[in-house]
Design an enzyme around this catalytic site. Structure first.
Site, short mmCIF file in Angstrom:
data_model
loop_
_atom_site.label_atom_id
_atom_site.label_comp_id
_atom_site.label_asym_id
_atom_site.label_seq_id
_atom_site.Cartn_x
_atom_site.Cartn_y
_atom_site.Cartn_z
CE LYS A 35 -3.54 1.59 5.94
NZ LYS A 35 -3.43 1.26 4.52
CB SER A 42 -0.93 0.01 1.21
OG SER A 42 -0.20 -0.05 2.40
#
Length: 803
Positions: free
Chosen positions: A762, A719
């Site tokens: 996140k 990612s």
């Protein structure tokens, strides 16, 4: 008489050395070691004399006056002393003992000569010599000395007097008796004394063997008595006068009360018949009895009645745990289905005749009122109780409440709770048990847990199922396949029992930290429920509801004596812990509470309403330092986002371009997947240099270096691709990257940004830091499943071009 001479003294404990005999001796006392060293420095001779008493520091009064002059043949230094092999040379008498050196004794000696017989050819003397040799050979044989070694030893000494010394040394006599033999100088007298001692030893051995024979005879009598008792039992049985033994009759009654099917009852009855035929004194009797006791103690048909009150169950789950909504919803769904099963079965309650019609749904029944049965040992209640319980797998990081919520589930259901830890289990027998042919065999931990629960439908927790091991003794995870398969566990067979046991009504809950460590076939049998790490808001609520009250109680504080503001709890969460669960948070709150208790006990304060400043004062400097937003926009530095089981955070990716051969350097202890993301970012930038605003010659003949700081920490995952690409394009084009924009996602060669995981962690982590709201809004398309090139490429391009 010879001349006087002096030698160092070698005092002996519990032994006597004879002339002509080689003896190993361990010397460890300071005086003895000193004497050995002086002998080695001189002619290697010592005066070996026995002690009257076993003391560590012998003096002249403790030592005998006659001993043996020996010569050192071999020495071997060991820790704490020296090992000697000495050879006796002749007798000597002590005239006086003198102190010499630090702890050593030196003796003034006069040699003593043996008195040989007047005539060796005298028939009486020869008969005495032959008799001594024959009886010594017999004694050696009775002691188990090999014949070859014995013959070599006897034939190796021809002189009668020397042979008497050899026999005296090997006799098991007290030190005083051996000393008397040493002091006999006349060979004939010493031979007669040695012969008497040999005869006594042979008589002792005869008496010992006679005692052993009597003991064996007595044991034989007991066996004969046992046989006669068995015959008597058979005679009484023929006469019809046999009385059942109380324990067997009690076992029969317990077995008859069990609700077993035909196969189970056949096996149990067979073992009961074996028990009746086996003598109680036999070891097999205890093995069979233990097996039958296990069978009678298992819950073959005992169930805990489900107390299904959805409102109460929801209240219990909410009281015990904050958050975990997915888990609570799944349990409440199971309870709702179970409640409908019970209600429908009561509405349709009717006598069961024959068998259940084919295709008719079988409902669960809360009672066992029906008296009709379809086959022996199976009631209508058994037919209704066919609703299978779910098999759940709780997956999540440590400390998020996987184990504790299983207890809450059992409480909300009103069921018994059983927990077994599978961490480190390496033997298949831990699950399935050992076969009864092995000594000390026992059932596996599944059956043991069912006996502990005393009910057929407990909540059964299999803790740490991802930490099962594999060894030469089998794979316990493979043994769990049958246990956790709803289509098979109704006929689970433990190796010890050897008969099927129904586990279909057990609510199995497994816990694990790492999903990839669970074998695929085992994972396929369980319904996965993910436990995400707690957010800061959830940790704050958990600390206020559960952790702080518990630590106040454990540290003898009242509610008035210690209170914590929300900012103080958040201070502990953000600056003193970094975890997905709340274990470390509870430890830090406990540490804070102990420091407050100390101040109250010392009379410094009466109560405390803690703020963030109080936390800093009592707990010291913060130990966790999360990354913060950069102070200014920078060329070649992009902000990425990552997620670990401890929560989400940001990281910085730095890119630099320099003259070179066009290579790519990746540093920061990156994993293989992350390195591939860097290469994909470089390839994408080269392929789309025009649309990205990169000069045509920007990447020709230039070397690219991408670095992720905190090089001591391993990093991996796909990612970071979009972050690497952004930093790279910024470094090549010279345009700054916005510091208030954080990004995450895997970038493909065609410009697509693929869906990501850990969005909640996140986003919540970044939203807790100032000026990151804009960054979190920009990653929202990453949750899309389409991952189309247009959406992602255009969105990403706009992001950096807008600067």
């Amino acid at each position: 008489m010879g001349e006087r001479f002096t030698l160092p003294v070698l005092p002996l404990r519990d032994t006597v050395v004879y002339p002509g005999v080689a003896v190993p001796i361990s010397a460890g006392r300071p005086g003895t070691v000193e004497a050995v060293q002086q002998a080695l420095d001189g002619d290697r001779r010592l005066f070996a004399v026995a002690q009257r008493e076993n003391v560590d520091d012998p003096v002249s009064d403790v030592l005998y006056s006659i001993g043996t002059v020996v010569r050192i043949i071999q020495t071997h230094r060991v820790r704490g002393g020296v090992q000697l092999l000495v050879q006796g040379e002749g007798r000597a008498q002590v005239l006086s003992y003198e102190k010499d050196g630090q702890a050593m004794l030196r003796a003034v000696l006069l040699p003593l000569d043996r008195q040989a017989p007047r005539s060796i050819s005298d028939p009486a003397f020869q008969a005495l010599d032959r008799e001594l040799r024959d009886r010594a050979a017999e004694l050696g044989t009775r002691r188990g000395v090999p014949a070859e070694a014995l013959n070599q030893l006897i034939q190796g000494v021809d002189e009668p007097g020397a042979f008497a010394d050899l026999v005296a040394f090997y006799l098991e006599l007290p030190t005083e008796s051996k000393q008397k033999l040493l002091e006999l100088l006349d060979d004939e007298s010493r031979m007669r004394a040695a012969l008497v001692a040999v005869e006594r030893e042979l008589a002792r051995i005869d008496a010992q063997e006679d005692i052993q024979a009597k003991v064996q005879s007595e044991l034989g009598e007991r066996q004969r008595e046992m046989l006669l008792r068995e015959q008597l039992k058979a005679i009484q049985k023929e006469l019809g006068e046999e009385e059942e033994r109380d324990d067997v009759e009690e076992m029969r009654k317990r077995i008859e009360s069990l609700n077993l099917n035909e196969d189970q009852r056949s096996e149990v009855d067979r073992e009961l018949r074996r028990l009746e035929r086996t003598s109680p004194q036999s070891a097999e009797y205890q093995v069979i009895r233990t097996f039958l006791e296990w069978v009678t103690e298992l819950p073959w048909n005992e169930r805990t009645e489900d107390k299904i009150d959805l409102a109460r169950a929801e209240q219990i789950l909410e009281e015990d745990h904050h958050g975990l909504e997915d888990v609570k919803d799944r349990i409440l769904e199971f309870l709702a289905v179970r409640k409908l099963q019970l209600e429908r079965s009561e509405e349709d309650e009717a006598p069961v005749a024959g068998s259940v019609p084919e295709g008719a749904p079988v409902e669960a029944d809360g009672g066992a009122e029906d008296s009709a049965v379809t086959e022996p040992g199976i009631t209508a209640a058994d037919i209704h109780h066919t609703g299978r319980s779910p098999i759940l797998l709780f997956v999540g990081p440590p400390g998020v409440g996987k184990t504790s919520i299983a207890q809450s589930i059992a409480r909300s259901l009103g069921r018994k709770y059983v927990r077994i830890s599978l961490g480190g289990a390496r033997d298949e027998a831990d699950i399935r048990g050992h076969r009864r042919t092995y000594v000390g065999a026992m059932p596996g931990r599944i059956i043991q847990g069912m006996r502990q629960a005393k009910t057929k439908n407990p909540v059964f927790l299999l803790d740490e199922v991802d930490k099962l091991g594999i060894s030469f003794q089998g794979d316990p995870s493979s043994a769990l396949l049958e246990v956790l398969d709803p289509a098979q566990n109704q006929t689970f067979v433990d190796h010890y029992l050897g008969i099927a046991f129904d586990l279909s009504e057990v609510l199995f809950i497994a816990t694990a930290n790492y999903l990839d460590r669970i074998p695929g076939p085992l994972l396929d049998r369980m319904e996965r429920v993910d436990f995400a790490g707690y957010t800061e808001a959830e940790k704050l609520e958990i600390a206020k509801r559960y952790l702080l009250p518990r630590q106040r109680t454990e540290n003898s504080l009242t509610d008035e004596e210690l209170q914590m503001e929300d900012e103080a709890v958040l201070m502990v969460v953000q600056n003193y812990t970094r975890e997905a669960g709340v274990r470390q948070l509870e430890r830090e709150i406990g540490k804070f509470a102990r420091k407050v208790a100390r101040q109250i006990a010392a009379g410094k304060i009466e109560h405390l309403r803690a703020t963030s400043e109080d936390v800093r004062d009592l707990l010291g400097r913060p130990r966790v330092h999360p990354e913060r937003m950069a102070e200014e926009d920078t060329v070649g530095v992009a902000t990425g986002m990552f997620y670990t089981p401890m929560g989400g955070d940001i990281m910085f990716v730095e890119a630099s371009v320099m003259p070179g051969d066009g290579g790519l350097v990746l540093t920061g202890q990156l994993g293989d997947v992350m390195k591939e993301s860097g290469r994909a970012a470089l390839s994408y930038a080269k392929a789309h240099w025009d649309s990205l605003g990169i000069p045509e010659e920007g990447l020709k003949g230039r070397e690219v270096h991408i670095h992720v700081p905190a090089g001591a920490i391993p990093k991996d995952g796909p990612s970071a691709g979009i972050t690497m690409a952004t930093a790279l394009v910024s470094a090549v084009s010279g345009r700054k990257v916005r510091r208030d924009v954080a990004m995450t996602g895997e970038l493909t060669l065609t410009g697509r940004v693929l869906p990501i995981g850990g969005v909640k962690e996140k986003v919540l982590r970044r939203s807790s830091c100032p000026a990151t709201t804009r960054g979190t809004s920009r990653i929202s398309p990453a949750t899309s499943r389409s991952g189309s090139k247009f959406t992602w490429s255009r969105h990403w391009t706009r992001s950096w071009r807008s600067r």
